[in-house]
Design a protein around this motif. Structure first.
Motif, short mmCIF file in Angstrom:
data_model
loop_
_atom_site.label_atom_id
_atom_site.label_comp_id
_atom_site.label_asym_id
_atom_site.label_seq_id
_atom_site.Cartn_x
_atom_site.Cartn_y
_atom_site.Cartn_z
N GLY A 1 6.31 -1.26 -0.75
CA GLY A 1 6.23 0.00 -1.47
C GLY A 1 6.58 -0.19 -2.93
N GLY B 1 6.98 2.30 -5.03
CA GLY B 1 7.65 3.48 -5.56
C GLY B 1 6.69 4.41 -6.28
N LYS C 1 1.64 -1.08 -2.45
CA LYS C 1 1.16 0.29 -2.33
C LYS C 1 2.06 1.23 -3.12
N GLY D 1 4.37 4.40 -3.89
CA GLY D 1 5.29 5.13 -3.02
C GLY D 1 5.84 4.25 -1.92
N ASP D 2 5.86 4.79 -0.70
CA ASP D 2 6.30 4.04 0.48
C ASP D 2 5.08 3.75 1.34
N PRO D 3 4.90 2.49 1.79
CA PRO D 3 3.68 2.15 2.51
C PRO D 3 3.54 2.84 3.86
N GLY E 1 0.36 5.98 3.46
CA GLY E 1 -0.16 4.81 2.77
C GLY E 1 -0.96 3.87 3.64
N GLY F 1 0.00 1.94 5.71
CA GLY F 1 0.71 0.69 5.95
C GLY F 1 0.83 0.38 7.42
N PRO G 1 10.16 -1.07 2.38
CA PRO G 1 9.97 0.33 2.00
C PRO G 1 10.14 0.53 0.49
N GLY G 2 9.55 1.59 0.00
CA GLY G 2 9.72 1.97 -1.39
C GLY G 2 10.18 3.41 -1.49
N THR H 1 9.62 6.92 -1.76
CA THR H 1 8.39 7.66 -1.55
C THR H 1 8.12 8.62 -2.71
#
Length: 469
Positions: free
Chosen positions: A223, A225, A301, A303-305, A309, A311, A329-330, A332
């Protein structure tokens, strides 16, 4: 670059230190750590310096500096804390052809002392060329928190296997790729966690597979972000530095891509509504082929995958193909954009629930959503990909009981320098989007929390007063 960065070997080298106060004591510690053979010249050594010199075996001469003190010295550090004395010693050193540093006086120095981060044999030096030592110390603090405490153990572990790796993999290219794979492997993580026994077993297995030509890559679904590169996780940043191939979306900014390893290959697979540069099947095939070629692939990706997304779909495909997958994770987009716009997603007085929803269905049509549930008050809605379907969303929410006066906020380019926040009410949402020419990336937030903070506070105060009465 104002100065050429080098690391100077001082093991056993004769070094002169002029000065006897706190600054000289600090420099003495550094010189002793580098195993230099130190001679200290000062007429009035402070007790701490004298004790450190005595216990470490440094030579302490209690008198003023004289030019013969420079004889056969490889380096001179001046810390008398007296400008006239500092200048005189620096000029004498330069006349004798000895490299000199004067503490806190860059104009008198041939080199500046960096701020140092040390993890065993791993040393990081930070310099501002003498312009801002305080800033260098702040940067050092940031690096201190980013580097694992056992990083020196990892360097020693690698050193212990260098001979074995060289005997099995004869070319420099093979060895570089092997070490890149190792640093992103379970074995490296085990060293950093202190389990060197397990690391050695996994290292030998990795080396045997490499010797047999069994090179397998892996994919990290990462992610990025909401857009601001400072909101990347440390793990995401590290993987960008390690990746051989980066497969990235349209919403990943150039500033984030600039953090990647310089020689990493970038593959753009961006999508926009009705304009897919790559289909999902093509993206899956790219990931599989690149990992199959032995590469570390970062699937980057926005945001969060795992939040709208795809993912999860990509991870399922890769695992079915027998490829190792790591999920990073990123932040979101909804949480990042709301924070950047200055409103909460939940609030004790205004919203006890929040729902992230997509404005589009699987084939680009209207999403299958329980509007009755979402129309309840005290419920924040964060709508992704909702610009084109905002009119239907507005109509259905009001039809199921949500007040037309419910505040809304549209956050365009959230967390980026060109962020724009547009506020209004639910009844006017489609017209607001059209009038302000809102373009993707943009998120739509619906709920009381998005209203003006002062108005929210006043409303809460009135409610509490009414309850009290």
């Amino acid at each position: 670059m104002q100065s050429f960065p080098v690391f100077l070997k001082l093991d056993g080298a004769p070094v002169l230190l002029a000065g006897g106060g706190d600054a000289a004591t600090a420099k003495l510690r550094l010189l002793l750590a580098a195993k230099a053979r130190v001679t200290i010249v000062t007429p009035a050594p402070e007790a701490e310096l004298a004790e450190l010199a005595r216990t470490a075996g440094a030579t302490l001469i209690s008198r003023e500096f004289s030019t013969p003190d420079l004889e056969n010295k490889k380096l001179v550090i001046v810390a008398t804390e007296n400008e006239a004395n500092d200048r005189g010693i620096a000029e004498a050193a330069r006349a004798a052809g000895v490299t000199v540093n004067v503490v806190d006086r860059p104009a008198l120095s041939d080199f500046t002392m960096p701020a140092i981060v040390e993890r065993g044999p791993v040393t990081v030096a930070i310099s501002t060329g003498g312009a801002a030592p305080v800033l260098a110390r702040q940067v050092r603090g940031l690096i201190e928190t980013a580097l694992p405490k056992n990083l020196g153990d990892l360097a020693g572990f690698i050193d212990s296997f260098r001979g074995a790796v060289k005997s099995v993999l004869p070319t420099a290219t093979q060895r570089r790729k092997f070490w890149d794979r190792f640093l992103s492997s379970a074995a490296a993580r085990q060293v950093l966690s202190g389990d060197e026994g397990a690391a050695r077993r996994d290292m030998l297995a990795l080396l045997n597979r490499s010797a047999a030509g069994e090179v397998t890559g892996r994919v990290a679904i990462v992610g990025a972000g909401p857009g601001d590169p400072e909101l990347l996780t440390r793990k995401a940043h590290r993987l960008l530095q390690e990746a051989d191939v980066i497969v990235h979306d349209r919403l990943v900014s150039d500033d984030i891509l600039d953090l990647a390893r310089r020689d990493a290959r970038r593959v753009y697979v961006g999508k926009a509504r009705s304009a897919h540069f790559r289909t999902q099947d093509q993206i899956n095939r790219i990931l599989t082929e690149e990992a199959g070629a032995g590469h570390l692939v970062v699937r980057l990706k926005g945001g969060d995958p795992f939040v709208f997304g795809r993912g999860g779909e990509e991870a399922d495909h890769l695992r079915a193909a027998g490829i190792e997958v790591e999920i990073v994770p990123g932040i979101t987009a909804a949480t990042g954009c709301a924070a950047a716009a200055g409103f909460p997603l939940t609030h004790r007085d205004h919203a006890s629930a929040v729902t992230f929803l997509s404005g589009q269905g699987r084939e680009g049509g209207e999403a299958d959503i329980d509007w009755r549930l979402l129309a309840q008050a005290r419920h924040t809605l964060a709508v992704y990909m909702g610009i084109d379907t905002a009119r239907q969303a507005r109509t259905r929410l009001i039809a199921h009981g949500r007040s037309p006066e419910t505040p809304v906020a549209i956050v365009e380019n959230g967390t980026l320098p060109n962020q724009r926040v547009i506020r209004g009410r639910l009844a006017d949402l489609p017209d607001l989007l059209e009038r302000e020419a809102v373009a993707s990336p943009a998120l739509i937030f619906i709920g009381e929390v998005t209203g003006d903070p002062i108005a929210r506070t006043a409303e809460t105060a009135i409610e509490r007063l009414a309850l009290a009465l």
